[in-house]
Design a protein around this motif. Structure first.
Motif, PDB file in Angstrom:
ATOM      1  N   GLY A   4       1.316  -1.383   0.041  1.00  0.00           N
ATOM      2  CA  GLY A   4      -0.465  -0.142  -0.209  1.00  0.00           C
ATOM      3  C   GLY A   4       0.876   1.337   0.057  1.00  0.00           C
ATOM      4  O   GLY A   4      -0.020   2.484   0.477  1.00  0.00           O
ATOM      5  N   ALA A   5       1.683   1.318  -0.522  1.00  0.00           N
ATOM      6  CA  ALA A   5       3.207   2.489  -0.723  1.00  0.00           C
ATOM      7  C   ALA A   5       1.831   3.220  -1.593  1.00  0.00           C
ATOM      8  O   ALA A   5       1.565   2.784  -2.778  1.00  0.00           O
ATOM      9  N   ALA A   6       2.271   4.655  -1.420  1.00  0.00           N
ATOM     10  CA  ALA A   6       1.539   5.692  -2.170  1.00  0.00           C
ATOM     11  C   ALA A   6       2.665   5.584  -3.456  1.00  0.00           C
ATOM     12  O   ALA A   6       1.958   6.378  -4.303  1.00  0.00           O
ATOM     13  N   GLN A   7       3.956   5.480  -3.387  1.00  0.00           N
ATOM     14  CA  GLN A   7       4.621   5.822  -4.014  1.00  0.00           C
ATOM     15  C   GLN A   7       6.092   5.379  -4.328  1.00  0.00           C
ATOM     16  O   GLN A   7       6.283   5.069  -3.091  1.00  0.00           O
ATOM     17  N   VAL A   8       6.393   4.599  -4.921  1.00  0.00           N
ATOM     18  CA  VAL A   8       7.960   3.845  -5.320  1.00  0.00           C
ATOM     19  C   VAL A   8       8.342   4.197  -6.339  1.00  0.00           C
ATOM     20  O   VAL A   8       8.407   4.078  -7.343  1.00  0.00           O
ATOM     21  N   ALA A   9       9.588   5.157  -5.927  1.00  0.00           N
ATOM     22  CA  ALA A   9      10.181   4.914  -7.414  1.00  0.00           C
ATOM     23  C   ALA A   9      11.559   3.969  -7.126  1.00  0.00           C
ATOM     24  O   ALA A   9      12.405   3.488  -5.181  1.00  0.00           O
ATOM     25  N   VAL A  10      12.859   3.924  -7.950  1.00  0.00           N
ATOM     26  CA  VAL A  10      13.726   2.515  -7.819  1.00  0.00           C
ATOM     27  C   VAL A  10      15.099   3.548  -8.928  1.00  0.00           C
ATOM     28  O   VAL A  10      14.504   3.832  -9.726  1.00  0.00           O
ATOM     29  N   LEU A  11      16.108   3.489  -7.681  1.00  0.00           N
ATOM     30  CA  LEU A  11      16.822   4.189  -8.742  1.00  0.00           C
ATOM     31  C   LEU A  11      18.181   3.076  -9.415  1.00  0.00           C
ATOM     32  O   LEU A  11      18.823   2.174  -8.224  1.00  0.00           O
ATOM     33  N   GLY A  12      18.746   3.098 -10.058  1.00  0.00           N
ATOM     34  CA  GLY A  12      20.257   2.354 -10.057  1.00  0.00           C
ATOM     35  C   GLY A  12      20.924   3.416 -10.994  1.00  0.00           C
ATOM     36  O   GLY A  12      21.184   4.301 -11.338  1.00  0.00           O
ATOM     37  N   LYS A  13      22.303   2.640 -11.344  1.00  0.00           N
ATOM     38  CA  LYS A  13      23.003   3.295 -11.979  1.00  0.00           C
ATOM     39  C   LYS A  13      23.496   2.116 -13.072  1.00  0.00           C
ATOM     40  O   LYS A  13      23.988   0.799 -12.690  1.00  0.00           O
ATOM     41  N   GLN A  14      23.811   2.354 -14.248  1.00  0.00           N
ATOM     42  CA  GLN A  14      23.835   0.944 -15.215  1.00  0.00           C
ATOM     43  C   GLN A  14      22.829   0.284 -15.045  1.00  0.00           C
ATOM     44  O   GLN A  14      23.783  -1.493 -15.064  1.00  0.00           O
ATOM     45  N   ASP A  15      21.972   0.087 -14.712  1.00  0.00           N
ATOM     46  CA  ASP A  15      20.631  -0.928 -14.300  1.00  0.00           C
ATOM     47  C   ASP A  15      19.472  -1.018 -15.402  1.00  0.00           C
ATOM     48  O   ASP A  15      18.724  -1.895 -15.213  1.00  0.00           O
ATOM     49  N   GLY A  16      20.141  -1.368 -16.526  1.00  0.00           N
ATOM     50  CA  GLY A  16      18.912  -1.289 -17.292  1.00  0.00           C
ATOM     51  C   GLY A  16      17.752  -1.842 -17.754  1.00  0.00           C
ATOM     52  O   GLY A  16      16.776  -2.052 -17.348  1.00  0.00           O
ATOM     53  N   PRO A  17      18.684  -3.241 -17.439  1.00  0.00           N
ATOM     54  CA  PRO A  17      17.634  -4.063 -17.462  1.00  0.00           C
ATOM     55  C   PRO A  17      16.761  -4.778 -16.383  1.00  0.00           C
ATOM     56  O   PRO A  17      15.539  -5.196 -16.277  1.00  0.00           O
ATOM     57  N   ARG A  18      17.619  -4.401 -15.014  1.00  0.00           N
ATOM     58  CA  ARG A  18      16.738  -4.988 -14.150  1.00  0.00           C
ATOM     59  C   ARG A  18      15.171  -3.453 -13.699  1.00  0.00           C
ATOM     60  O   ARG A  18      14.621  -3.839 -13.716  1.00  0.00           O
ATOM     61  N   LEU A  19      15.634  -2.198 -14.385  1.00  0.00           N
ATOM     62  CA  LEU A  19      14.904  -1.112 -14.521  1.00  0.00           C
ATOM     63  C   LEU A  19      14.104  -1.342 -15.792  1.00  0.00           C
ATOM     64  O   LEU A  19      12.782  -1.081 -14.897  1.00  0.00           O
ATOM     65  N   ASP A  20      13.825  -2.658 -16.363  1.00  0.00           N
ATOM     66  CA  ASP A  20      13.299  -2.576 -17.700  1.00  0.00           C
ATOM     67  C   ASP A  20      12.264  -3.359 -16.874  1.00  0.00           C
ATOM     68  O   ASP A  20      11.276  -3.574 -16.605  1.00  0.00           O
ATOM     69  N   VAL A  21      12.346  -4.357 -15.935  1.00  0.00           N
ATOM     70  CA  VAL A  21      12.366  -5.284 -14.999  1.00  0.00           C
ATOM     71  C   VAL A  21      10.488  -4.551 -14.597  1.00  0.00           C
ATOM     72  O   VAL A  21       9.123  -5.198 -15.065  1.00  0.00           O
TER      73      VAL A  21
END
Ligand SMILES: [Zn+2]
Ligand SMILES: [Zn+2]
Length: 344
Positions: free
Chosen positions: A191-208
């Motif tokens: 039930g989070a109101a917002q979930v942001a995710v940060l990576g660095k050179q993490d294209g495939p994992r952020l795409d998932v």
């Protein structure tokens, strides 16, 4: 049986034949393994980094694999025979039962843990032995393969609990590896109101994650990421979870919090971090460490998996037969996949 083992106190793993386990001892069950995930811990053990070399050397040779699900096929003395045939997940953090903390009824704080897949033989093998009290029933509607996600998800559930997570919170996750992805999926499910995710050179994992419907995904190696993140951040996040294991990320996470926000560090950096203490004091921030998973985190995860198995299924991106463990580990060392499972 074929097993993936750490044999020598040096880099590398061995895929080798070992005898099947003996009949389960008192309080133990024999589990036929269905699937076992490759963890960052396994990669560190493969590389033989200092933090694992220290406490594992005395346990070698040992079969790795601690993120596992399977079916009980035999029980030892004192275990209900009706357990045979149950699909379960194993909590690998087996306490010694003898140390000061164990005797004080604090097994989670055990000073001499006999972890499955690190100290006692684990589940990169067709069979594994475990104490029955560390085997949790997998809900009937959860595919057994997803059960292998329960252990890494429990790390995420614990991080959220340590951070005082409540529905409606705005959460930022730093590090989109399997732990960070699990934190994101759980936070959204809870039930989070917002979930942001940060990576660095993490294209495939952020795409998932994008494929799972997460829109606030930022690859800080990309030119516009900072500006987009500033917009998403607004007045600051309530809770940040560090799941990258990179010291520099700790300070970056503090800068994303609202006043009185909380940063939970769940990654395991091998170097010290430098932190902007003035920011910490001025904005009354808190940094909390999360490790050692209590049973309550497993309950949270098994309930979440039962409620919405499809919400977590995309976190498994690769499956390999155990015989191709080499190839699977090579893939994981490249930091592109999400959870990779080995199937015996
Ligand atoms: Zn793990
Ligand atoms: Zn103990």
């Amino acid at each position: 049986m074929l097993s993936l083992r750490k044999i020598q106190a040096a880099a590398g793993l061995s895929l080798t034949e070992v005898p099947e386990p003996d009949a389960p001892g008192s309080g133990e069950v024999l589990v036929r393994v269905a699937a076992t995930g490759i963890c960052g811990t396994d990669l560190s053990v493969d590389r033989w980094t200092a933090s694992y070399a220290g406490f594992m050397a005395q346990a070698l040779p040992v079969t790795l694999g601690h993120e596992t699900a399977g079916r009980i096929v035999a029980v030892g003395q004192g275990v209900d025979p009706a357990r045979v045939g149950r699909d379960i997940v194993i909590d690998p953090a087996v306490a010694c039962g003898r140390c000061e903390r164990c005797l004080a009824d604090d097994p989670v704080g055990c000073l001499d843990r006999q972890a499955v897949g690190l100290i006692r033989d684990g589940a990169f093998a067709p069979y594994v032995l475990a104490p029955d009290t560390y085997c949790y029933d997998l809900p009937a509607n959860v595919p057994v393969e997803l059960g292998a996600l329960a252990e890494p998800l429990s790390v995420g559930a614990h991080a959220l609990a340590v951070g005082g997570f409540r529905p409606g919170m705005r959460v930022v996750v730093l590090g989109p590896g399997p732990i960070g992805q699990g934190v994101a999926a759980l936070a959204r499910h809870l039930g989070a109101a917002q979930v942001a995710v940060l990576g660095k050179q993490d294209g495939p994992r952020l795409d998932v994650l994008r494929g799972m419907g997460f829109t606030d995904c930022f690859d800080m190696a990309e030119p516009d990421a900072n500006r987009a993140l500033t917009l998403a951040k607004g007045q600051g996040f309530d809770l940040a979870v560090e799941a990258a294991g990179v010291p520099e990320v700790v300070d970056q996470a503090l800068a994303l919090l609202r006043p009185q926000g909380v940063l939970v560090v769940a990654g395991m950096p091998e170097r010290p971090a430098s932190v902007d203490i003035l920011r910490l004091v001025k904005y009354r921030l808190e940094i909390r460490g999360a490790s050692r998973i209590p049973p309550s985190a497993w309950e949270t995860v098994l309930r979440a998996l039962a409620d919405a198995p499809d919400a977590f299924a995309p976190l498994v991106t690769h499956r390999f037969p155990l015989a191709q463990a080499d190839q699977a580990f090579r893939l994981c060392h490249g930091r592109t996949p999400s959870k990779v499972l080995l199937l015996p």
